[in-house]
Design a protein around this motif. Structure first.
Motif, PDB file in Angstrom:
ATOM      1  N   ASP A 105       0.812  -1.215   0.000  1.00 40.65           N
ATOM      2  CA  ASP A 105       0.000   0.000   0.000  1.00 40.65           C
ATOM      3  C   ASP A 105       0.847   1.266   0.000  1.00 40.65           C
ATOM      4  OD1 ASP A 105      -2.245  -1.552   0.007  1.00 40.65           O
ATOM      5  OD2 ASP A 105      -3.047  -0.793   1.911  1.00 40.65           O
TER       6      ASP A 105
ATOM      7  N   TYR B  36      -0.113   3.270  -5.099  1.00 38.90           N
ATOM      8  CA  TYR B  36      -1.448   2.913  -5.597  1.00 38.90           C
ATOM      9  C   TYR B  36      -1.490   3.080  -7.112  1.00 38.90           C
ATOM     10  CZ  TYR B  36      -3.707   2.653  -0.996  1.00 38.90           C
ATOM     11  OH  TYR B  36      -4.086   2.283   0.266  1.00 38.90           O
TER      12      TYR B  36
ATOM     13  N   MET C 263      -6.239   6.542  -2.844  1.00 39.43           N
ATOM     14  CA  MET C 263      -5.352   6.111  -1.781  1.00 39.43           C
ATOM     15  C   MET C 263      -6.084   6.149  -0.438  1.00 39.43           C
ATOM     16  SD  MET C 263      -2.005   8.151  -3.253  1.00 39.43           S
ATOM     17  CE  MET C 263      -0.694   7.372  -2.310  1.00 39.43           C
TER      18      MET C 263
END
Length: 281
Positions: A180, A183, A188
């Motif tokens: 993560d 993105y 996001m």
């Protein structure tokens, strides 16, 4: 040594924020999010990066891995959000010779999201009857995993969309599996961030750029997009737009709609609305 390759499997699920206001994205087909699981492949062995959210998705992941005809040696988890590690137990049952590993920061986050408050009270409420019983990964000894003599290096990213984030860098394949941290054409997740942590996030993204990867796999990506490293700069630009929009709007709806106007075609606008409610309660 045999060259490394990689393959990704995408799993689509509903976003976790579902009370979106009537606004610019109304009527579009963007209220979903894709998770990616990445298999880094040697000649005989393979390493998996991240798992999926639901029992059914992880069953599909198991069959997909088996189809590659490799021995799974490790499951590496990039960070402690449940949708990235909840499948560990199913994977270890299917591949008992594998080890699930992560950094200390990721393990700490995973322990929180393995608890009943998250597993049942959050994820289980959103996906009733679909969440596996969580297994927390072991803490990785050292800073890399070996795959047939190739180093897969852990790069600590600090606080990105959550604390204890990492990416996995395979220099021999010029591959970043970005979790993560980065993105791909998806809004996001910002609800755990503040101004200081977003500065840290941008610094982490610039560090990823400096690696010189040829392929960057985001844990949340639009299925129509490839793994072009340009997504790192696009993530930096998105965070810059967040700061600019926060400075020029006064309430949650204004922030949300202004960001949608700048990024109208990204998947999972619910993530943006969730952040808007945190930033402008």
């Amino acid at each position: 040594m045999t060259d490394l390759r990689y393959d990704t499997l995408l799993a689509r699920r509903e976003g976790v924020v579902r009370d979106l206001p009537q606004s610019a994205e109304e009527g579009s087909d963007l209220r979903w999010v894709m998770n990616t699981a990445t298999l880094i492949l040697g000649e005989r062995d393979a390493v998996l990066v991240d798992t999926f959210t639901t029992i059914e998705q992880n069953d599909e992941l198991i069959e997909w891995i088996k189809g590659h005809g490799r021995t799974l040696t490790h499951i590496y988890v990039t960070h402690g959000h449940g949708d990235h590690f909840y499948g560990i137990g199913q994977l270890l049952d299917a591949f008992p010779g594998a080890r699930a590993v992560a950094t200390a920061g990721t393990v700490a986050g995973a322990r929180v999201q393995a608890g009943d408050d998250y597993r049942d009270g959050f994820w289980g409420r959103l996906f009733p009857g679909q969440i596996p019983r969580p297994v927390v990964p072991d803490e990785l000894e050292g800073d890399h995993i070996l795959l047939e003599g190739h180093e897969l290096r852990v790069v600590e990213a600090g606080h990105t969309d959550t604390k204890g984030s990492t990416v996995l860098w395979a220099p021999d394949a010029r591959l970043v599996v970005g979790g993560d941290v980065v993105y791909n054409h998806t809004h996001m997740y910002l609800a755990e961030t503040d101004a200081a942590s977003r500065v840290e996030w941008v610094a982490a993204l610039r560090a990823v750029q400096d690696l010189g990867a040829r392929h960057v796999v985001a844990a949340h990506k639009h299925p129509d997009r490839d793994d072009d490293p340009v997504i790192v700069q696009q993530s930096i630009d998105y965070l810059a737009d967040v700061e600019d929009t926060l400075a020029t709007t006064s309430n949650a709806l204004e922030f949300y709609e202004a960001m949608l106007a700048r990024h109208p075609h990204r998947a999972n606008p619910g993530s943006l609305w969730g952040a808007a409610k945190v930033f402008r309660p």
